[in-house]
Motif scaffolding. Structure first.
Motif, mmCIF file in Angstrom:
data_model
loop_
_atom_site.group_PDB
_atom_site.id
_atom_site.type_symbol
_atom_site.label_atom_id
_atom_site.label_comp_id
_atom_site.label_asym_id
_atom_site.label_seq_id
_atom_site.Cartn_x
_atom_site.Cartn_y
_atom_site.Cartn_z
ATOM 1 N N ALA A 171 0.521 -1.210 0.124
ATOM 2 C CA ALA A 171 0.121 -0.085 -0.288
ATOM 3 C C ALA A 171 1.137 0.748 -0.311
ATOM 4 O O ALA A 171 0.852 1.920 -0.620
ATOM 5 C CB ALA A 171 -1.079 -0.339 1.334
ATOM 6 N N PHE A 172 1.691 1.344 0.622
ATOM 7 C CA PHE A 172 2.445 2.420 1.259
ATOM 8 C C PHE A 172 3.656 2.689 -0.203
ATOM 9 O O PHE A 172 3.786 3.698 -1.073
ATOM 10 C CB PHE A 172 3.814 1.755 2.198
ATOM 11 N N ALA A 173 4.007 1.881 -0.783
ATOM 12 C CA ALA A 173 4.569 1.577 -2.051
ATOM 13 C C ALA A 173 4.362 2.428 -3.299
ATOM 14 O O ALA A 173 4.370 2.674 -4.219
ATOM 15 C CB ALA A 173 5.284 0.111 -2.449
ATOM 16 N N LEU A 174 1.881 1.627 -3.410
ATOM 17 C CA LEU A 174 1.423 2.054 -4.449
ATOM 18 C C LEU A 174 1.727 3.375 -4.311
ATOM 19 O O LEU A 174 1.185 4.212 -5.571
ATOM 20 C CB LEU A 174 0.587 1.458 -4.225
ATOM 21 N N ARG A 175 0.816 4.226 -3.159
ATOM 22 C CA ARG A 175 0.542 5.460 -2.922
ATOM 23 C C ARG A 175 2.637 6.570 -3.241
ATOM 24 O O ARG A 175 2.022 7.419 -4.260
ATOM 25 C CB ARG A 175 1.002 6.134 -1.289
ATOM 26 N N SER A 176 3.515 5.297 -2.493
ATOM 27 C CA SER A 176 4.922 6.389 -2.996
ATOM 28 C C SER A 176 5.189 6.550 -4.968
ATOM 29 O O SER A 176 5.108 7.546 -5.719
ATOM 30 C CB SER A 176 5.662 5.598 -2.720
ATOM 31 N N VAL A 177 4.233 5.596 -5.544
ATOM 32 C CA VAL A 177 4.934 5.410 -6.989
ATOM 33 C C VAL A 177 3.989 6.484 -7.261
ATOM 34 O O VAL A 177 4.356 7.331 -8.339
ATOM 35 C CB VAL A 177 4.071 4.319 -7.905
ATOM 36 N N VAL A 178 2.520 6.790 -7.691
ATOM 37 C CA VAL A 178 1.212 8.302 -6.918
ATOM 38 C C VAL A 178 2.428 8.812 -7.139
ATOM 39 O O VAL A 178 2.017 10.147 -7.735
ATOM 40 C CB VAL A 178 -0.260 7.875 -6.779
ATOM 41 N N ALA A 179 2.755 9.499 -5.508
ATOM 42 C CA ALA A 179 3.582 10.779 -5.219
ATOM 43 C C ALA A 179 4.536 10.643 -6.458
ATOM 44 O O ALA A 179 5.026 12.333 -6.384
ATOM 45 C CB ALA A 179 3.798 10.327 -3.823
ATOM 46 N N ILE A 180 5.295 9.879 -6.250
ATOM 47 C CA ILE A 180 6.488 10.476 -7.510
ATOM 48 C C ILE A 180 6.289 10.561 -9.086
ATOM 49 O O ILE A 180 6.604 11.733 -8.876
ATOM 50 C CB ILE A 180 7.520 9.498 -7.378
ATOM 51 N N PHE A 181 5.213 10.215 -9.236
ATOM 52 C CA PHE A 181 4.636 11.009 -10.848
ATOM 53 C C PHE A 181 4.001 11.893 -10.714
ATOM 54 O O PHE A 181 4.251 12.359 -11.524
ATOM 55 C CB PHE A 181 3.481 9.760 -11.655
ATOM 56 N N LEU A 182 3.688 12.407 -9.566
ATOM 57 C CA LEU A 182 2.880 13.530 -9.009
ATOM 58 C C LEU A 182 3.684 14.794 -9.329
ATOM 59 O O LEU A 182 3.910 15.847 -9.840
ATOM 60 C CB LEU A 182 1.942 13.543 -7.788
ATOM 61 N N CYS A 183 4.887 14.517 -8.133
ATOM 62 C CA CYS A 183 5.885 15.559 -8.143
ATOM 63 C C CYS A 183 6.000 15.450 -9.439
ATOM 64 O O CYS A 183 6.963 17.268 -10.112
ATOM 65 C CB CYS A 183 6.810 14.019 -7.381
#
Length: 283
Positions: A75-87
């Protein structure tokens, strides 16, 4: 899965990604000031390679995220993927397509406000149970394999970024400004994660504990604890009051002690986190 919690997490790390991008685009990158983590690496590589900063952030982050996937949790990794793409998206949107101009070319202002924007952004992303990637993942990987703490690894990575900034920009002052930016960022992250608490933790050792206790309850409220123990000297009996007080009311507590037991010993410390009795949970 708690839908409302995930909506809150998404809102937090999305706002955090936008703030991080503002810090990079409007303050740091135009003034050739690096910061810690992936954003700092991308700023340096952008200066050398003329490749968009957002693309470089993705190029650095995604391999690291793949390496640390199991360690981070699904779950944390999936959120991080989305957050990194957004950044990365926001950085290139603001810089390459909207071509937003720097807010200030004053080095001090750019350093401080850029550090604040990135610190608040990263803090919001962490509050949203996501990560901006970069040195955090490296730190976890190294700490799991070697006898180093994650904080030590992050500090070493940031030192390398600062050192590299001096070489890449051919200006040691840029490295020093980058150090200030990283410090401001770290302080803002701490503030977002622990909150800007105004309470102080006070320990009072006294032979008039009951009297002081009554005065504290009358003037400051009933929240406190009396602790008994033994001093370092053999057979020495100690009694201590443990209490939390708003910073603005420390003078009231000081006056109570001065008036009723001048021989008392008082230690005042900052409260980094508080839960219960009306204080919201802070991760």
């Amino acid at each position: 899965m708690n839908l409302s919690a995930e909506i809150r997490n998404t809102a937090l790390f999305s706002c955090g990604a936008a703030l991080l991008a503002f810090g990079v685009v409007l303050f740091l990158a135009p003034n050739r000031i690096a910061t810690g983590g992936t954003a700092g690496i991308a700023i340096l590589l952008n200066y050398l390679l003329a490749v968009p900063i957002g693309v470089l952030m993705l190029a650095v982050n995604l391999p690291l995220l793949a390496l640390g996937w199991r360690m981070l949790g699904r779950a944390f990794a999936l959120r991080s993927v989305v957050a990194i793409f957004l950044c990365s998206f926001f950085v290139d949107l603001f810089r390459e397509y909207l071509q937003l101009a720097a807010v200030s070319h004053n080095t001090l202002l750019a350093t401080v406000y850029g550090g604040i924007a990135i610190g608040v952004g990263v803090g919001l992303m962490l509050r949203g149970n996501a990560s901006a990637g970069g040195t955090t993942i490296i730190a976890r990987l190294v700490a799991a394999k070697a006898n180093f703490k994650a904080g030590q690894v992050i500090l070493f990575c940031d030192f390398l970024i600062i050192f590299s900034a001096g070489i890449v920009f051919h200006d040691i002052e840029r490295a020093l400004w980058s150090l200030i930016s990283i410090y401001v960022t770290a302080k803002c992250i701490d503030m977002i994660l622990t909150g800007a608490l105004s309470e102080k933790v006070v320990h009072i050792t006294s032979h008039q504990v009951e009297l002081l206790g009554r005065k504290i309850v009358d003037q400051l409220g009933p929240y406190g604890t009396i602790v008994t123990g033994t001093g370092l000297a053999e057979g020495e009996h100690k009694t201590m009051i443990f209490v939390t007080v708003e910073a603005r009311r420390i003078t009231v507590l000081r006056d109570i002690i001065r008036n009723h037991d001048p021989e008392a010993f008082m230690v005042v410390m900052d409260a980094a986190e508080m839960l219960g009795r009306g204080h919201g949970a802070r991760p």
